[in-house]
Design a protein around this motif. Structure first.
Motif, PDB file in Angstrom:
ATOM      1  N   GLY A 120       0.804  -1.221   0.000  1.00  0.00           N
ATOM      2  CA  GLY A 120       0.000   0.000   0.000  1.00  0.00           C
ATOM      3  C   GLY A 120       0.837   1.271   0.000  1.00  0.00           C
ATOM      4  N   ILE A 121       2.061   1.172  -0.511  1.00  0.00           N
ATOM      5  CA  ILE A 121       2.922   2.369  -0.599  1.00  0.00           C
ATOM      6  C   ILE A 121       2.368   3.292  -1.683  1.00  0.00           C
ATOM      7  CG2 ILE A 121       5.247   3.172  -1.247  1.00  0.00           C
ATOM      8  CD1 ILE A 121       6.353   0.612   0.018  1.00  0.00           C
ATOM      9  N   GLU A 122       2.148   4.551  -1.334  1.00  0.00           N
ATOM     10  CA  GLU A 122       1.525   5.452  -2.307  1.00  0.00           C
ATOM     11  C   GLU A 122       2.509   6.013  -3.333  1.00  0.00           C
ATOM     12  OE1 GLU A 122      -0.835   8.394  -0.382  1.00  0.00           O
ATOM     13  OE2 GLU A 122      -2.222   6.853   0.369  1.00  0.00           O
ATOM     14  N   GLN A 123       3.735   6.247  -2.870  1.00  0.00           N
ATOM     15  CA  GLN A 123       4.752   6.806  -3.772  1.00  0.00           C
ATOM     16  C   GLN A 123       4.868   5.923  -5.023  1.00  0.00           C
ATOM     17  OE1 GLN A 123       8.208   7.974  -1.493  1.00  0.00           O
ATOM     18  NE2 GLN A 123       9.525   7.810  -3.291  1.00  0.00           N
ATOM     19  N   ASP A 124       5.051   6.559  -6.179  1.00  0.00           N
ATOM     20  CA  ASP A 124       5.078   5.801  -7.434  1.00  0.00           C
ATOM     21  C   ASP A 124       6.453   5.158  -7.669  1.00  0.00           C
ATOM     22  OD1 ASP A 124       4.674   4.761  -9.904  1.00  0.00           O
ATOM     23  OD2 ASP A 124       4.664   6.687 -10.970  1.00  0.00           O
ATOM     24  N   PHE A 125       6.487   3.835  -7.631  1.00  0.00           N
ATOM     25  CA  PHE A 125       7.736   3.114  -7.914  1.00  0.00           C
ATOM     26  C   PHE A 125       7.639   2.327  -9.231  1.00  0.00           C
ATOM     27  CE2 PHE A 125       8.443   3.901  -3.393  1.00  0.00           C
ATOM     28  CZ  PHE A 125       9.813   4.148  -3.356  1.00  0.00           C
ATOM     29  N   TYR A 171      17.495   3.165  -9.381  1.00  0.00           N
ATOM     30  CA  TYR A 171      17.657   4.236  -8.402  1.00  0.00           C
ATOM     31  C   TYR A 171      16.337   4.312  -7.654  1.00  0.00           C
ATOM     32  CZ  TYR A 171      21.420   7.734  -8.634  1.00  0.00           C
ATOM     33  OH  TYR A 171      22.565   8.441  -8.473  1.00  0.00           O
ATOM     34  N   LEU A 172      16.314   4.036  -6.354  1.00  0.00           N
ATOM     35  CA  LEU A 172      15.035   4.052  -5.648  1.00  0.00           C
ATOM     36  C   LEU A 172      14.526   5.472  -5.407  1.00  0.00           C
ATOM     37  CD1 LEU A 172      15.011   1.206  -2.984  1.00  0.00           C
ATOM     38  CD2 LEU A 172      13.955   1.300  -5.239  1.00  0.00           C
ATOM     39  N   GLY A 173      15.464   6.424  -5.374  1.00  0.00           N
ATOM     40  CA  GLY A 173      15.058   7.817  -5.170  1.00  0.00           C
ATOM     41  C   GLY A 173      14.634   8.100  -3.738  1.00  0.00           C
ATOM     42  N   ILE A 174      15.204   7.369  -2.772  1.00  0.00           N
ATOM     43  CA  ILE A 174      14.909   7.662  -1.361  1.00  0.00           C
ATOM     44  C   ILE A 174      16.087   8.451  -0.777  1.00  0.00           C
ATOM     45  CG2 ILE A 174      13.358   5.704  -1.052  1.00  0.00           C
ATOM     46  CD1 ILE A 174      15.661   4.182   0.253  1.00  0.00           C
ATOM     47  N   ASN A 175      15.847   9.116   0.368  1.00  0.00           N
ATOM     48  CA  ASN A 175      16.903  10.011   0.861  1.00  0.00           C
ATOM     49  C   ASN A 175      17.915   9.298   1.773  1.00  0.00           C
ATOM     50  OD1 ASN A 175      15.921  10.003   3.544  1.00  0.00           O
ATOM     51  ND2 ASN A 175      14.413  11.588   3.026  1.00  0.00           N
ATOM     52  N   GLY A 176      18.951  10.043   2.164  1.00  0.00           N
ATOM     53  CA  GLY A 176      20.051   9.478   2.941  1.00  0.00           C
ATOM     54  C   GLY A 176      19.601   8.873   4.267  1.00  0.00           C
ATOM     55  N   ASP A 177      18.666   9.542   4.942  1.00  0.00           N
ATOM     56  CA  ASP A 177      18.169   9.027   6.230  1.00  0.00           C
ATOM     57  C   ASP A 177      17.460   7.690   6.028  1.00  0.00           C
ATOM     58  OD1 ASP A 177      19.100  11.128   7.588  1.00  0.00           O
ATOM     59  OD2 ASP A 177      17.170  12.210   7.741  1.00  0.00           O
ATOM     60  N   GLN A 178      16.664   7.641   4.966  1.00  0.00           N
ATOM     61  CA  GLN A 178      15.911   6.408   4.688  1.00  0.00           C
ATOM     62  C   GLN A 178      16.862   5.257   4.333  1.00  0.00           C
ATOM     63  OE1 GLN A 178      13.539   8.400   1.735  1.00  0.00           O
ATOM     64  NE2 GLN A 178      11.770   8.574   3.098  1.00  0.00           N
ATOM     65  N   ILE A 179      17.913   5.595   3.572  1.00  0.00           N
ATOM     66  CA  ILE A 179      18.908   4.567   3.204  1.00  0.00           C
ATOM     67  C   ILE A 179      19.591   4.035   4.469  1.00  0.00           C
ATOM     68  CG2 ILE A 179      21.121   4.215   2.005  1.00  0.00           C
ATOM     69  CD1 ILE A 179      20.147   6.411   0.001  1.00  0.00           C
ATOM     70  N   GLN A 180      19.926   4.988   5.368  1.00  0.00           N
ATOM     71  CA  GLN A 180      20.618   4.611   6.617  1.00  0.00           C
ATOM     72  C   GLN A 180      19.718   3.752   7.501  1.00  0.00           C
ATOM     73  OE1 GLN A 180      23.877   5.601   6.966  1.00  0.00           O
ATOM     74  NE2 GLN A 180      23.943   4.178   8.701  1.00  0.00           N
ATOM     75  N   TYR A 203      10.102  -8.731   2.229  1.00  0.00           N
ATOM     76  CA  TYR A 203      10.816  -8.098   3.338  1.00  0.00           C
ATOM     77  C   TYR A 203      11.336  -6.706   2.931  1.00  0.00           C
ATOM     78  CZ  TYR A 203      14.435  -7.318   6.882  1.00  0.00           C
ATOM     79  OH  TYR A 203      15.218  -6.778   7.860  1.00  0.00           O
ATOM     80  N   VAL A 204      11.899  -6.622   1.730  1.00  0.00           N
ATOM     81  CA  VAL A 204      12.435  -5.330   1.262  1.00  0.00           C
ATOM     82  C   VAL A 204      11.285  -4.324   1.110  1.00  0.00           C
ATOM     83  CG1 VAL A 204      13.583  -4.147  -0.674  1.00  0.00           C
ATOM     84  CG2 VAL A 204      14.496  -6.300   0.189  1.00  0.00           C
ATOM     85  N   ALA A 205      10.170  -4.771   0.528  1.00  0.00           N
ATOM     86  CA  ALA A 205       9.034  -3.856   0.324  1.00  0.00           C
ATOM     87  C   ALA A 205       8.470  -3.390   1.675  1.00  0.00           C
ATOM     88  CB  ALA A 205       7.956  -4.547  -0.508  1.00  0.00           C
ATOM     89  N   LYS A 206       8.344  -4.329   2.622  1.00  0.00           N
ATOM     90  CA  LYS A 206       7.820  -3.981   3.953  1.00  0.00           C
ATOM     91  C   LYS A 206       8.748  -2.990   4.651  1.00  0.00           C
ATOM     92  CE  LYS A 206       5.113  -7.614   6.045  1.00  0.00           C
ATOM     93  NZ  LYS A 206       5.179  -8.931   6.615  1.00  0.00           N
ATOM     94  N   SER A 207      10.051  -3.245   4.565  1.00  0.00           N
ATOM     95  CA  SER A 207      11.032  -2.374   5.219  1.00  0.00           C
ATOM     96  C   SER A 207      11.000  -0.987   4.606  1.00  0.00           C
ATOM     97  CB  SER A 207      12.439  -2.956   5.101  1.00  0.00           C
ATOM     98  OG  SER A 207      12.446  -4.314   5.450  1.00  0.00           O
ATOM     99  N   LEU A 208      10.865  -0.974   3.271  1.00  0.00           N
ATOM    100  CA  LEU A 208      10.797   0.292   2.564  1.00  0.00           C
ATOM    101  C   LEU A 208       9.602   1.096   3.080  1.00  0.00           C
ATOM    102  CD1 LEU A 208      12.032   1.953   0.218  1.00  0.00           C
ATOM    103  CD2 LEU A 208      10.526   0.750  -1.352  1.00  0.00           C
ATOM    104  N   LYS A 209       8.473   0.396   3.245  1.00  0.00           N
ATOM    105  CA  LYS A 209       7.276   1.087   3.725  1.00  0.00           C
ATOM    106  C   LYS A 209       7.553   1.721   5.086  1.00  0.00           C
ATOM    107  CE  LYS A 209       2.470   1.057   4.479  1.00  0.00           C
ATOM    108  NZ  LYS A 209       1.261   0.338   4.752  1.00  0.00           N
ATOM    109  N   SER A 210       8.281   0.996   5.950  1.00  0.00           N
ATOM    110  CA  SER A 210       8.543   1.509   7.303  1.00  0.00           C
ATOM    111  C   SER A 210       9.367   2.789   7.288  1.00  0.00           C
ATOM    112  CB  SER A 210       9.316   0.490   8.134  1.00  0.00           C
ATOM    113  OG  SER A 210       8.672  -0.719   8.100  1.00  0.00           O
ATOM    114  N   VAL A 211      10.241   2.949   6.303  1.00  0.00           N
ATOM    115  CA  VAL A 211      11.124   4.129   6.333  1.00  0.00           C
ATOM    116  C   VAL A 211      10.592   5.297   5.493  1.00  0.00           C
ATOM    117  CG1 VAL A 211      13.160   2.676   6.733  1.00  0.00           C
ATOM    118  CG2 VAL A 211      12.661   3.466   4.411  1.00  0.00           C
ATOM    119  N   LEU A 212       9.573   5.012   4.665  1.00  0.00           N
ATOM    120  CA  LEU A 212       9.096   6.118   3.796  1.00  0.00           C
ATOM    121  C   LEU A 212       8.301   7.143   4.580  1.00  0.00           C
ATOM    122  CD1 LEU A 212       8.058   4.251   0.511  1.00  0.00           C
ATOM    123  CD2 LEU A 212       9.957   5.823   0.796  1.00  0.00           C
TER     124      LEU A 212
END
Ligand SMILES: Cc1ncc(COP(=O)(O)O)c(C=O)c1O
Length: 396
Positions: free
Chosen positions: A333-338, A350-359, A387-396
């Motif tokens: 249910g991530i809204e950002q367009d990937f 390039y995922l286009g996420i920021n430095g904090d999110q990468i960290q 797992y990657v998609a879920k983790s991504l959701k947590s940091v977005l």
């Protein structure tokens, strides 16, 4: 004397390898370093390469020097692979070829050749480009500048901006282009874009320098060089740096070629002596082994078929991982367009996420990627997608 220099910082990507190795998270995922991995995370030796190595072992009866150009059959095989059997440039003898130590060696010899031709040249690289392009080219002493390329809002190429910059260039400019599977973004030029680049190069006189390190890992062996072949037909002069690191999995053997298309066979003969001379002054000649293996594969129809099948399977696997990652992102249910993940080509996105999110992905979830948010698609597998998609959701 040796106290005059200071230690240099470690390469950030290599630092990522050791950080990943030391991470105790059982779910950790390595999306950092750009090597192909199979479903188990292993970078295996392709079976066609194993068979070629066995054959070579049986037949090689001397370790004496090969000629300065490298393994001739290998260089000819790569010319055919890139330019195609119908190439007018090849038929006219307008392409010189030198075996080089990997794509890096080919790029560097190409830059040295350009420097010999004209030390005032500027080499234009895409913004962004593969990080190693900068030291490889600027160490030769040439100027280096960037042209606009990636559009973060679409995950594709901002061709209008690129074209506007190309319109300003002329005979003192070299434009470095990624043949396919752009590293680091995965955003490739369309065929229409290549046509436009060719038109500009022919009209304004800048020279294309193409780096092709992923032939066969995008849309197929032929499809991935459509742009290069169009350029070859429509532009008189260009340079091409090839690599067998990824599509033959020969990374550590250091196998590549520098191919230079010129206006006529006479120029080609001159350039062949020049590039050999540059190699001679640096490391004398390229290691031969990997070139022999590729030559064996390309000149034996059975082995070649086997190699092509393996290569297709690698490309297909990466496409299905792209699709799988995008589907899992949607399911979260991530809204950002990937959706760009599905449109991009080859090994990287390039995922286009920021430095904090990468960290945070790294510290909290053990998911490692380059600081630019570049991920190696082949580092995913069917187990890690959710797992990657879920983790991504947590940091977005
Ligand atoms: C864009 C690009 N060019 C060239 C290379 C050259 O690689 P090698 O020197 O290992 O053949 C690479 C490898 O990662 C690459 O990504």
């Amino acid at each position: 004397m040796f106290d005059r220099l200071n230690a240099l910082p470690a390469d950030p990507l290599l630092g990522l390898i050791s950080a990943f190795q030391n991470d105790t998270n059982p779910n950790k995922v390595d999306l950092g370093v750009g090597v192909y991995r199979d479903e188990t995370g292993h970078t295996s030796i392709m079976t066609a390469v194993q068979k070629a190595a066995a054959r070579h072992m049986e037949t090689e009866d001397s370790k004496t020097y090969i000629g300065p150009g490298g393994v001739i059959g290998f260089v000819e095989g790569i010319k055919q692979l890139v330019f195609g059997a119908e190439s007018a440039a090849l038929k006219d003898g307008r392409v010189s070829g030198l075996q080089c130590p990997g794509g890096c060696g080919s790029l560097r010899i190409g830059a040295e050749l350009l420097k010999r031709l004209n030390s005032d040249l500027t080499v234009w690289v895409s913004d962004p480009t593969w990080a190693n392009h900068i030291p490889l080219i600027s160490s030769s002493g040439l100027n280096i500048k960037t042209y606009p390329y990636f559009d973060p809002s679409t995950g594709g190429v901002n061709f209008e901006a690129m074209d506007t910059k190309l319109a300003e260039l002329g005979p003192n400019d070299i434009v470095l282009l990624h043949g396919c599977c752009h590293n680091p973004t995965g955003a490739d030029l369309s065929f229409e874009n290549w046509q436009r680049v060719a038109e500009r190069a022919a009209k304004q006189g800048f020279i294309p320098f193409i780096d092709i390190a992923y032939q066969g890992l995008g849309d197929g062996l032929e499809e991935d060089v459509k742009g290069i072949r169009y350029l070859s037909e429509n532009v008189e002069e260009m340079l091409i740096a090839t690599s067998c690191s990824k599509n033959f999995g020969l990374y550590r053997e250091r196998v590549g070629t520098l191919l230079v298309q010129t206006k006529n066979a006479e120029h080609t003969n001159v350039i062949q002596t020049q590039v050999q001379d540059i190699a001679r002054a640096n490391y004398s000649m390229s290691p031969a082994y990997g070139g022999f293996l590729v030559d064996i594969i390309l000149s034996d129809s059975e082995l070649r078929n086997e190699w092509e099948n393996e290569l297709n399977a690698m490309a297909t696997r990466m496409k299905s991982l792209r699709n799988g990652l995008y589907e899992n992102i949607q399911q979260q249910g991530i809204e950002q367009d990937f959706s760009f993940i599905n449109r991009q080509k080859g090994m990287f996105s390039y995922l286009g996420i920021n430095g904090d999110q990468i960290q945070r992905l790294r510290d909290e979830f053990g998911i490692y990627m380059a600081g630019s948010s570049r991920i190696n698609i082949a580092g995913l597998n069917s187990q890690s997608l959710e797992y990657v998609a879920k983790s991504l959701k947590s940091v977005l």
